[in-house]
Motif scaffolding. Structure first.
Motif, short mmCIF file in Angstrom:
data_model
loop_
_atom_site.label_atom_id
_atom_site.label_comp_id
_atom_site.label_asym_id
_atom_site.label_seq_id
_atom_site.Cartn_x
_atom_site.Cartn_y
_atom_site.Cartn_z
N GLY A 118 0.85 -1.19 0.00
CA GLY A 118 0.00 0.00 0.00
C GLY A 118 0.88 1.24 0.00
O GLY A 118 1.39 1.65 1.05
N CYS A 119 1.07 1.81 -1.19
CA CYS A 119 2.05 2.91 -1.35
C CYS A 119 1.36 4.26 -1.53
O CYS A 119 1.87 5.14 -2.21
CB CYS A 119 2.94 2.64 -2.55
SG CYS A 119 3.74 1.03 -2.53
N GLY A 153 1.34 5.13 3.25
CA GLY A 153 2.44 4.21 2.96
C GLY A 153 3.71 4.99 2.66
O GLY A 153 4.80 4.65 3.16
N CYS A 177 4.68 -2.86 -2.90
CA CYS A 177 3.50 -3.43 -3.56
C CYS A 177 2.37 -2.43 -3.57
O CYS A 177 2.08 -1.81 -2.55
CB CYS A 177 3.08 -4.70 -2.81
SG CYS A 177 1.45 -5.32 -3.28
N ASP A 178 1.72 -2.28 -4.70
CA ASP A 178 0.46 -1.53 -4.78
C ASP A 178 -0.28 -2.03 -6.01
O ASP A 178 0.34 -2.54 -6.96
CB ASP A 178 0.71 -0.01 -4.88
CG ASP A 178 -0.50 0.80 -4.42
OD1 ASP A 178 -0.44 1.44 -3.36
OD2 ASP A 178 -1.53 0.77 -5.13
N ASP A 203 -1.82 -0.01 -7.84
CA ASP A 203 -1.77 1.15 -8.72
C ASP A 203 -0.29 1.43 -9.04
O ASP A 203 0.49 1.78 -8.14
CB ASP A 203 -2.42 2.35 -8.00
CG ASP A 203 -2.44 3.61 -8.85
OD1 ASP A 203 -1.66 3.70 -9.81
OD2 ASP A 203 -3.22 4.52 -8.53
N LYS A 207 -3.71 2.07 11.29
CA LYS A 207 -4.98 2.09 12.01
C LYS A 207 -6.12 2.41 11.04
O LYS A 207 -5.86 2.98 10.00
CB LYS A 207 -4.95 3.08 13.16
CG LYS A 207 -4.55 4.50 12.82
CD LYS A 207 -5.24 5.50 12.08
CE LYS A 207 -6.51 5.74 11.47
NZ LYS A 207 -6.61 6.71 10.41
N GLN A 210 0.29 6.47 15.97
CA GLN A 210 1.58 6.94 16.49
C GLN A 210 1.47 7.68 17.82
O GLN A 210 2.46 7.83 18.54
CB GLN A 210 2.27 7.81 15.43
CG GLN A 210 1.50 9.02 14.96
CD GLN A 210 0.50 8.70 13.83
OE1 GLN A 210 0.15 7.55 13.59
NE2 GLN A 210 0.05 9.74 13.13
N MET A 261 -8.27 -6.23 -7.64
CA MET A 261 -7.40 -6.47 -6.48
C MET A 261 -7.55 -5.34 -5.46
O MET A 261 -7.36 -5.55 -4.28
CB MET A 261 -5.94 -6.60 -6.95
CG MET A 261 -4.99 -7.03 -5.87
SD MET A 261 -5.35 -8.69 -5.25
CE MET A 261 -3.78 -9.09 -4.47
N PHE A 285 -11.97 6.37 0.08
CA PHE A 285 -12.55 5.09 0.50
C PHE A 285 -13.05 5.17 1.94
O PHE A 285 -13.95 4.45 2.35
CB PHE A 285 -11.52 3.95 0.37
CG PHE A 285 -10.38 4.08 1.34
CD1 PHE A 285 -10.52 3.66 2.67
CD2 PHE A 285 -9.16 4.66 0.97
CE1 PHE A 285 -9.49 3.81 3.59
CE2 PHE A 285 -8.14 4.82 1.89
CZ PHE A 285 -8.31 4.39 3.20
N ASP A 306 -11.69 6.51 11.57
CA ASP A 306 -10.48 7.12 11.00
C ASP A 306 -9.78 7.99 12.07
O ASP A 306 -8.62 7.74 12.41
CB ASP A 306 -10.86 7.97 9.79
CG ASP A 306 -9.66 8.39 8.97
OD1 ASP A 306 -8.74 7.58 8.81
OD2 ASP A 306 -9.63 9.55 8.49
N HIS A 317 -7.65 7.04 16.74
CA HIS A 317 -6.54 7.81 17.32
C HIS A 317 -6.93 8.38 18.69
O HIS A 317 -6.18 8.30 19.66
CB HIS A 317 -6.18 9.00 16.43
CG HIS A 317 -5.33 8.68 15.24
ND1 HIS A 317 -4.19 7.92 15.30
CD2 HIS A 317 -5.44 9.06 13.93
CE1 HIS A 317 -3.64 7.84 14.10
NE2 HIS A 317 -4.38 8.52 13.25
#
Ligand SMILES: NC(=O)c1ccc[n+]([C@@H]2O[C@H](COP(=O)([O-])OP(=O)(O)OC[C@H]3O[C@@H](n4cnc5c(N)ncnc54)[C@H](O)[C@@H]3O)[C@@H](O)[C@H]2O)c1
Length: 447
Positions: free
Chosen positions: A55-56, A60, A79-80, A82, A146, A174, A227, A246, A259, A263
């Protein structure tokens, strides 16, 4: 938390999976789950740490840059689904004087590599559990963003996989590693605030714009959309149901409640301990924006814990939150109150008591480098990281329950020990997960 909308595309498109690799990885019904030992049962104190990025996108790239602050870190593979995002991650490797990484569109190619010690999972929420669980099975440690997963049951499966395979897993909230927050939570735990009976967290975010109602269209070139969807329902491509946004669609995430909620619930419970709530009710809606997003732009959730009440509030489209802070956390005790955000914390004593002094402390800066460092140290010592899966699953569960209460429109009674909603089968089903085949998550306790 910035969107990254680059749509460059240069690599060739590739089918996401063939039946041979599915069977090998235990993803077809009845196949044995993958248990493959990678290189890294343990990483020595002075060893290089070789990570694979899955997930870039925005986070990422940010996380990768943070990992590179540590000279022992190498990233031989990214890896991505896209191509344009993989190219960005590859250029971050080169900017940080690391070798150009291999680029793969299927994360299972990373898990097969024996030279990879850990994976960094920064995919959308519906794609956290599967790579993390398979990575544990493959003997890799995991830093996963997260919220821990899209559902409570997925989170539980991740906890089980990490335990079974003895893996170090850190969730990427974090703030657990932020010095002034740790300090404030210690004051709360010390009892100096007296009896803390109400804890509030809020996020009022004016930088989140309406996302409009774009029409469905073909996915951008260089994107393996099937994917990207993975275990989520197959729906036509829509530019909003994709990078960054998303978050606002139930198939992939849980809106601001999970989201930002994860945190801030994380911070609130740092002071209050890892108790499970007994119940939650929630209300809210799409009152601010007229767009095709699904999750509420305005929401309040009220949790009943055994000896305190926790209140979560979010609102998009405006910045003026409580105490003039766009976001924050407040612990209210009988002898004093602490109000906190990234800028620092303030202790305000009750006029009638003086067991604690009023004071202001400045913020301690970006906690992400320390959070990543803690993970790397734990890979070497095999000690649990600060936001290990037990804690990450707990704080994510609290956030998910807020959404279940909102979506059912009922007060949810929660059995934390059994992880079940009591006397409400429809709400209880929302803890679970319904994967689109052939994806099948190992360690799910309910399928
Ligand atoms: N810790 C924090 O402060 C923080 C901040 C922002 C985001 N996040 C978390 O990070 C995650 C990613 O968020 P983002 O804003 O970076 O989203 P994003 O959409 O910018 O990035 C996600 C990337 O994952 C890729 N992806 C999707 N499916 C994939 C698959 N099967 N294999 C490989 N790559 C795949 C996408 O193509 C995209 O490039 C989310 O879970 C989010 O909650 C955490």
């Amino acid at each position: 938390m910035n969107a990254d909308t680059t749509k460059k595309s240069v690599l060739s498109r590739r089918q996401f999976v063939n039946s041979t690799s599915l069977a090998a990885l235990g993803l077809v019904a009845g196949a044995a789950p993958l248990i493959r030992t990678g290189r890294a049962a343990e990483v020595g104190a002075n060893d290089k740490v070789r990570i694979g990025l899955i997930g870039c996108g925005g986070m990422g790239q940010g996380d990768l840059t943070c990992f590179f602050l540590n000279p022992e870190v190498e990233c031989p593979v990214v890896c991505d689904v896209d191509d344009s995002k993989m190219l960005k991650a590859a250029s971050i490797c080169e900017q940080n004087k690391r070798a150009k990484p291999e680029m793969v569109k299927d994360f299972r190619r990373i898990l097969e590599r024996k030279d990879i010690d850990a994976v960094l999972v920064a995919t959308p929420d519906h794609w956290h559990a599967m790579p993390a669980v398979l990575a544990c099975q493959a003997g890799k440690d995991v830093y996963v963003e997260k919220p821990l997963a899209r559902t409570i049951d997925e989170g539980r499966a991740m906890v089980e996989a990490a335990r079974k395979h003895n893996r170090i897993v850190q969730m990427g909230s974090q703030w657990r590693s932020c010095n002034h927050i740790i300090e404030a939570a210690e004051i709360v735990k010390s009892g100096k605030l007296g009896k803390v009976s109400i804890v509030r967290g809020w996020a009022y975010l004016d930088w989140l714009p309406s996302i409009g109602k774009p029409a469905d269209c073909p996915p951008p070139e260089g994107v393996d959309y099937d994917m990207w969807l993975g275990p989520a329902p197959k729906v036509p491509f829509n530019p909003n149901r994709f990078h960054f946004n998303f978050r606002w669609f139930w198939d992939y995430a849980g809106g601001l409640m999970t989201d930002w909620g994860v945190h801030l619930i994380n911070m609130m419970l740092m002071g209050m301990g890892q108790q499970a709530p007994k119940s939650v009710f929630s209300t809210g809606g799409k009152f601010v924006f007229d767009d095709n997003s699904e999750t509420p732009d305005s929401q309040v959730a009220v949790y009943e814990f055994p000896d305190f009440t926790l209140i979560w509030e979010h609102k998009a489209g405006m910045n003026n939150g409580l105490h003039g802070r766009s976001w924050g956390v407040q612990w209210s005790g009988t002898e004093g109150t602490i109000i906190l955000n990234d800028g620092g914390y303030q202790v305000i004593t009750e006029p009638k008591k003086a067991n604690i002094e009023s004071e202001r402390k400045p913020g301690s800066g970006d906690p992400r480098p320390a959070h990543v460092r803690n993970f790397l140290e734990c890979m070497k010592t095999r000690k649990p990281p600060v936001l290990n899966l037990e804690v990450g699953h707990h704080v994510s569960t609290v956030a998910h329950l807020g959404n279940i209460a909102l979506r059912t429109g009922r007060k949810i009674n929660w059995d934390g020990a059994q992880e079940r909603v009591l006397d409400d089968p429809a709400a209880d089903r929302m803890i679970g997960t319904d994967y689109r085949g052939p994806w099948k998550l190992p360690y799910l306790k309910r399928t």
